[in-house]
Motif scaffolding. Structure first.
Motif, PDB file in Angstrom:
ATOM      1  N   UNK A 206       1.211  -0.691   0.440  1.00 13.02           N
ATOM      2  CA  UNK A 206      -0.108   0.494   0.271  1.00 13.02           C
ATOM      3  C   UNK A 206       0.897   1.108  -0.002  1.00 13.02           C
ATOM      4  N   UNK A 207       1.732   0.925   0.953  1.00 11.59           N
ATOM      5  CA  UNK A 207       2.462   2.516   0.880  1.00 11.59           C
ATOM      6  C   UNK A 207       3.580   2.679  -0.699  1.00 11.59           C
ATOM      7  N   UNK A 208       3.739   1.571  -1.264  1.00 15.05           N
ATOM      8  CA  UNK A 208       4.023   1.929  -2.746  1.00 15.05           C
ATOM      9  C   UNK A 208       3.854   2.693  -3.385  1.00 15.05           C
ATOM     10  N   UNK A 209       2.125   1.920  -3.412  1.00 13.88           N
ATOM     11  CA  UNK A 209       1.200   2.357  -4.387  1.00 13.88           C
ATOM     12  C   UNK A 209       0.828   3.908  -4.335  1.00 13.88           C
ATOM     13  N   UNK A 210       0.609   4.483  -3.017  1.00  8.78           N
ATOM     14  CA  UNK A 210       0.742   5.255  -2.426  1.00  8.78           C
ATOM     15  C   UNK A 210       1.973   6.745  -2.857  1.00  8.78           C
ATOM     16  N   UNK A 211       3.005   5.937  -2.890  1.00  9.01           N
ATOM     17  CA  UNK A 211       4.427   6.470  -3.874  1.00  9.01           C
ATOM     18  C   UNK A 211       4.000   6.652  -4.785  1.00  9.01           C
ATOM     19  N   UNK A 212       3.748   5.916  -5.374  1.00 17.38           N
ATOM     20  CA  UNK A 212       3.570   5.820  -7.066  1.00 17.38           C
ATOM     21  C   UNK A 212       2.033   7.611  -7.415  1.00 17.38           C
ATOM     22  N   UNK A 213       1.479   7.522  -6.565  1.00 14.38           N
ATOM     23  CA  UNK A 213       0.158   8.043  -6.606  1.00 14.38           C
ATOM     24  C   UNK A 213       0.859   9.787  -6.301  1.00 14.38           C
ATOM     25  N   UNK A 214       2.134   9.271  -5.024  1.00 14.56           N
ATOM     26  CA  UNK A 214       2.754  11.170  -5.461  1.00 14.56           C
ATOM     27  C   UNK A 214       3.207  11.406  -6.849  1.00 14.56           C
ATOM     28  N   UNK A 215       3.974  10.462  -6.985  1.00 16.82           N
ATOM     29  CA  UNK A 215       4.921  10.573  -8.366  1.00 16.82           C
ATOM     30  C   UNK A 215       4.291  11.354  -9.232  1.00 16.82           C
ATOM     31  N   UNK A 216       2.653  10.252  -9.226  1.00 16.22           N
ATOM     32  CA  UNK A 216       1.504  10.742 -11.139  1.00 16.22           C
ATOM     33  C   UNK A 216       1.002  12.069 -10.615  1.00 16.22           C
ATOM     34  N   UNK A 217       0.837  12.432  -9.314  1.00 16.61           N
ATOM     35  CA  UNK A 217      -0.002  13.945  -9.211  1.00 16.61           C
ATOM     36  C   UNK A 217       0.835  14.769  -9.622  1.00 16.61           C
ATOM     37  N   UNK A 218       2.017  14.558  -9.531  1.00 14.54           N
ATOM     38  CA  UNK A 218       2.895  15.711  -9.778  1.00 14.54           C
ATOM     39  C   UNK A 218       3.116  16.369 -11.185  1.00 14.54           C
ATOM     40  N   UNK A 219       2.127  15.410 -11.728  1.00 15.47           N
ATOM     41  CA  UNK A 219       2.172  15.088 -13.709  1.00 15.47           C
ATOM     42  C   UNK A 219       3.461  15.622 -13.998  1.00 15.47           C
ATOM     43  N   UNK A 220       4.443  14.188 -13.938  1.00 10.83           N
ATOM     44  CA  UNK A 220       6.075  14.563 -13.987  1.00 10.83           C
ATOM     45  C   UNK A 220       5.712  13.609 -15.777  1.00 10.83           C
ATOM     46  N   UNK A 221       6.792  14.370 -17.130  1.00  9.09           N
ATOM     47  CA  UNK A 221       6.853  13.625 -18.233  1.00  9.09           C
ATOM     48  C   UNK A 221       8.056  12.460 -18.184  1.00  9.09           C
ATOM     49  N   UNK A 222       8.340  12.344 -16.733  1.00  3.94           N
ATOM     50  CA  UNK A 222       8.888  10.589 -17.413  1.00  3.94           C
ATOM     51  C   UNK A 222       8.929  10.201 -15.305  1.00  3.94           C
ATOM     52  N   UNK A 223       9.117   8.787 -15.319  1.00  2.77           N
ATOM     53  CA  UNK A 223       8.630   8.350 -13.767  1.00  2.77           C
ATOM     54  C   UNK A 223       9.578   6.930 -14.055  1.00  2.77           C
ATOM     55  N   UNK A 224      10.941   7.920 -12.621  1.00  2.33           N
ATOM     56  CA  UNK A 224      12.268   6.474 -12.804  1.00  2.33           C
ATOM     57  C   UNK A 224      11.490   5.859 -11.156  1.00  2.33           C
TER      58      UNK A 224
END
Length: 228
Positions: free
Chosen positions: A136-154
């Protein structure tokens, strides 16, 4: 397209890597010490290359010949680590919104709904990180990164700290990200099974060098080559 052509000396170890990938998920695969995290840190802007160029869709982030080094906070790149690195004093709603606020982005209710639905985290919003499972924590971390509207996700070994049950739980969400999020990803792992499920192009690394590049079909040969 992600274009990387860099050299970085790190004491007795050196990274010398060149590739250009148009894959939805570019996998960086290799044993521990192959240079995967150093390379990802260069793409993120956390570690400047000694020589070379890093560009995304023609936008140059590093070019040592021209003295270009865009700082990390201006690269619009999301970074998810092996440990989720959530803020324990904030609830999940506040953790998810952190990247958007730090980047001074306008609220986007449609994006919020899409990301929380994609990762199935809508029911966690009022909880604290300490009350969540590792998956669950990793899914939240993924969500936080996506909500910052990145053009690339590492994603640097995002399943590395999880047990097998939690890995099985979160892998389908990573596949959904690949297929539905419309954000290109760089995925770091030494697990060939993860790579086969997620990567569309693979960069095989050994001792800081590229030993193979292509589709997932390079994995068996390259895994054999990098053994030992």
């Amino acid at each position: 397209m992600l274009r990387v052509d860099v050299t970085k000396n790190l004491g007795e170890f050196a990274v010398e890597v060149s590739f250009a990938s148009e894959g939805r998920v570019t996998g960086l695969f290799g044993a521990s010490g192959a240079g995967k995290t150093s390379l990802v840190n260069m793409i993120a802007g956390l570690l400047p290359p000694d020589r070379g160029v890093i560009a995304i869709d023609g936008d140059v982030l590093d070019d040592t010949a021209d003295g270009v080094h865009i700082p990390p906070h201006r690269r619009r790149i999301g970074y998810v680590f092996q440990d989720a690195r959530l803020f324990p004093h904030l609830d999940i709603r506040q953790n998810l919104d952190y990247g958007r606020r730090m980047n001074r982005l306008a609220e986007d209710p449609a994006l919020w709904a899409r990301v929380t639905d994609l990762l199935d985290i809508g029911g966690l919003l009022d909880r604290r990180p300490g009350k969540l499972s590792g998956g669950e924590r990793q899914r939240v971390a993924l969500g936080r990164a996506l909500l910052a509207q990145p053009r690339l996700l590492l994603l640097d070994e995002p399943l590395g700290s999880l047990d097998e049950d939690r890995k099985v739980e979160i892998l389908p969400y990573l596949v959904r990200l690949r297929d539905e999020a419309n954000v290109p990803m760089v995925y770091v792992s030494h697990d060939s099974g993860e790579m086969r499920q997620l990567a569309t192009q693979v960069v095989m690394l050994r001792r800081g060098r590229v030993i193979a590049f292509g589709g997932v079909e390079v994995l068996p040969l390259a895994a054999a080559s990098s053994a030992g």
